[in-house]
Enzyme design. Structure first.
Site, PDB file in Angstrom:
ATOM      1  N   LYS A 242     104.426  72.488 -53.202  1.00  0.00           N
ATOM      2  CA  LYS A 242     103.794  72.396 -51.887  1.00  0.00           C
ATOM      3  C   LYS A 242     104.689  71.604 -50.931  1.00  0.00           C
ATOM      4  O   LYS A 242     104.278  70.617 -50.321  1.00  0.00           O
ATOM      5  CB  LYS A 242     102.417  71.753 -52.004  1.00  0.00           C
ATOM      6  CG  LYS A 242     101.458  72.523 -52.904  1.00  0.00           C
ATOM      7  CD  LYS A 242     101.105  73.893 -52.366  1.00  0.00           C
ATOM      8  CE  LYS A 242     101.647  75.035 -53.139  1.00  0.00           C
ATOM      9  NZ  LYS A 242     101.287  76.353 -52.595  1.00  0.00           N
ATOM     10  N   ASP A 305      99.631  80.132 -48.476  1.00  0.00           N
ATOM     11  CA  ASP A 305     100.955  79.601 -48.173  1.00  0.00           C
ATOM     12  C   ASP A 305     101.548  80.217 -46.913  1.00  0.00           C
ATOM     13  O   ASP A 305     102.016  79.488 -46.022  1.00  0.00           O
ATOM     14  CB  ASP A 305     101.892  79.824 -49.359  1.00  0.00           C
ATOM     15  CG  ASP A 305     103.192  79.073 -49.209  1.00  0.00           C
ATOM     16  OD1 ASP A 305     103.171  77.835 -49.284  1.00  0.00           O
ATOM     17  OD2 ASP A 305     104.240  79.719 -49.009  1.00  0.00           O
ATOM     18  N   GLU A 309     102.044  77.938 -43.445  1.00  0.00           N
ATOM     19  CA  GLU A 309     103.328  77.762 -42.751  1.00  0.00           C
ATOM     20  C   GLU A 309     103.204  78.102 -41.267  1.00  0.00           C
ATOM     21  O   GLU A 309     103.834  77.460 -40.423  1.00  0.00           O
ATOM     22  CB  GLU A 309     104.378  78.666 -43.383  1.00  0.00           C
ATOM     23  CG  GLU A 309     104.750  78.305 -44.805  1.00  0.00           C
ATOM     24  CD  GLU A 309     105.461  79.438 -45.521  1.00  0.00           C
ATOM     25  OE1 GLU A 309     105.988  79.186 -46.626  1.00  0.00           O
ATOM     26  OE2 GLU A 309     105.505  80.582 -44.999  1.00  0.00           O
TER      27      GLU A 309
END
Length: 587
Positions: A242, A305, A309
């Site tokens: 992470k 994810d 971002e």
């Protein structure tokens, strides 16, 4: 995620999350909905009225309310014969983790049973960090497993790999497909776009019963969009740190003297042909230095994810500081002070406070007047941020963002008579030049001011992202790592050190593309909706503020904080652990 310092303590002047959790099991289902459902329609109509001068916000509010169905968070169990599995309770939901630590390296030979060579394919953001961490951990474990780097012929990364000890002479550096063919565990760390364009050849070179390791679920999303899946004669696992690769290496090195520090990771087992997959994945994560590893699925990983971002981790934070800097200077604030009250405020004081004490502590540290500014900013910003986040998540889930990344990667090269369009610079505007001056005069260790309005916008963004992931059924481990820990502990320190490009461009190609695409969307929504609403004196949504105080996520963050070692990442301006092209800049 980077390791934080001390565990998070509940706020004293706001409702205690632990009391909220103890009061009723039913609250674990009800409370997460409040911010999105009970006050959603009312606040959106109010926001629309404040921006447009009327109350015609019904279509937007109806759309948001209609989408507020609750999904039970994913909570995955798993079996391991090598490591100790622990159960943790996060906001009333049981989840399972494995703690890391260098004292566990002795178990790596058992975890990697049947693995003689680990092929690390690629030398981008994650490749250098993971290869070095694996090699160093296996040496400490007195294992004879070979870690070999595989690169395409002619790659400029050969020199970089040789510089840190991987060589052709020792059999630890070679051609990409030769390395894949000879490896029992293949860690595919080339760019997502390259994976999409080359997966067939990669699969054809893998040995039967070997293990494909991914650090991102992007390839699964791409295969799903084509109606395909992985070959059935290999196992497929994922270990997904992470945080960016440079953080993975930096925290590993910093943690050598204290039984470990590093970046939390999720892991997933997509296919297991011989029963080894879970232990291999957990061994991989522990060898990287992960303080704790939690379970997910490959599909949940890529959705959270890629979304994260583009959200608070990179794109959204870039967008909001651009919007606020412009607003503050338009209102007469000096450029240097505006930079400090936006970027330095978020990357320094706010990040450190959230990391060590939680989001409520940011609010409680303000004066009474400051709290009013925070509430005005939070109330006005929550739904404009959520609108973009909601859209972004659904674009990721539908495969649109995955397709966008694949196509963008192909535009990096000349084709069809059109020129190449590589990624452009994102730190050449006046704001970021002001930042260079601010950093040159910044005293060592200075965390900047705590500006209440900026704090309100940033925390609203964080809470909006948490709520979207929660509504989409993600586990609290995934939600907290993708929305809080990775942001304040792994990524923001890089922007604090040398600006937005230093943060974004040390990340993967997929992350860099997404940040550039979505940052302007957050800038636009905040400028056109939130800031206008505040200027027009929009009333504060008291339900929204109350829900922030009582949200059970605060207690879940406290639990996660207790699992981290007491190390903060150190990112000097002359950092030598970042991408080579970013090392020589003097910003």
């Amino acid at each position: 995620m980077a390791a934080a310092t001390s565990s998070i303590a509940p706020s004293l002047s706001c409702p205690s999350p632990s009391k909220t959790l103890r009061s009723s099991k039913a609250l674990n289902l009800a409370l997460p909905n409040i911010g999105f459902l009970s006050s959603c329609s009312k606040s959106l109509r109010s926001l629309s009225a404040s921006v447009n001068g009327n109350g015609n916000g019904s279509s937007l509010s109806a759309r948001m309310v209609a989408s507020s169905a609750v999904r039970t968070p994913v909570s995955l169990d798993f079996e391991t014969s090598v490591f100790k599995k622990e159960k943790v309770s996060l906001a009333g939901y049981d989840e399972y983790i494995v703690r890391g630590g260098r004292d566990l390296f002795k178990h790596l030979p058992d975890a990697f049973k049947g693995v003689k060579q680990i092929g690390v394919i690629g030398w981008g953001s994650q490749g250098p960090a993971q290869a070095q961490n694996l090699r160093d951990s296996l040496v400490e474990a007195k294992s004879d497993i070979v870690v070999k780097i595989g690169l395409r012929k002619g790659s400029s990364s050969f020199e970089e790999a040789r510089a840190v000890g991987f060589t052709e002479e020792t059999g630890t550096l070679g051609d990409i497909y030769e390395t894949i063919s000879g490896s029992d565990l293949v860690l595919l760390l080339i760019s997502d776009a390259a994976q999409a364009d080359n997966y067939e050849k990669i699969f054809s070179h893998m040995k039967p019963n070997s293990i494909l390791g991914l650090s991102h679920g992007f390839l699964l999303g791409h295969l799903q969009s084509l109606g395909l899946d992985f070959p059935k004669n290999i196992s497929v696992v994922a270990v997904c740190p992470k945080g960016m690769g440079p953080s993975v290496r930096r925290l590993y090195v910093q943690g050598k003297e204290i039984n470990g520090a590093g970046i939390n990771a999720s892991f997933a087992v997509h296919q297991d042909v011989d029963g080894r997959a879970s232990d291999v994945a957990l061994g991989w994560s522990i060898a990287l230095g992960s303080p704790f590893t939690f379970a997910t699925t490959l599909e949940q990983e890529y959705k959270s994810d890629i979304f994260g971002e583009r959200g608070i981790l990179l794109g959204a934070v870039h967008g909001i500081v651009e919007s606020l800097f412009r607003k503050y200077t338009e209102n007469g604030m000096s450029e240097e002070l505006a930079y400090k009250n936006t970027v330095e405020c978020i990357t320094g004081n706010i990040s450190r406070t959230i990391s060590t004490q939680g989001m409520l502590a940011v609010y409680n540290s303000l004066s009474e007047e400051g709290k009013k500014d925070f509430e005005a900013a939070y109330s006005a910003s929550f739904y404009p941020c959520m609108e973009i986040l909601y859209e972004c998540y659904e674009d990721v889930a539908a495969g649109s963002e995955i397709r966008s990344v694949v196509l963008a990667g192909r535009r990096f090269y000349d084709k069809e008579g059109l020129p190449a369009f590589p990624m452009g610079k994102i730190d050449a505007t006046r704001m970021w030049k002001v930042g260079e001056r601010v950093r040159k005069s910044r005293p060592a260790g200075d965390l900047g001011p705590l500006y209440p309005f900026t704090a309100g916008v940033y925390v609203a963004l964080m809470m909006a992202q948490i709520e979207v992931l929660r509504k989409k059924g993600h586990s609290y481990s995934e939600i907290i790592n993708e929305s809080v820990i990775e942001s304040v502990d792994s990524l923001n320190p890089f922007m604090h050190a040398r600006g937005v490009s230093f943060m974004v461009d040390n990340c993967s190609t997929t992350a860099r593309l997404g940040s550039r695409k979505w940052a302007p969307r957050f800038d636009y929504n905040l400028t056109q909706q939130a800031l206008v609403a505040v200027d027009n004196g929009a009333p504060i949504n008291r339900d929204l503020i109350s829900n922030f105080f009582s949200d059970p996520v605060h207690g879940a963050i406290e639990v996660c904080a207790q699992l981290r070692p007491t190390v903060d990442i150190s990112v000097p301006e002359d950092a030598d652990f970042v991408r080579p092209e970013l090392r020589q800049s003097s910003n």
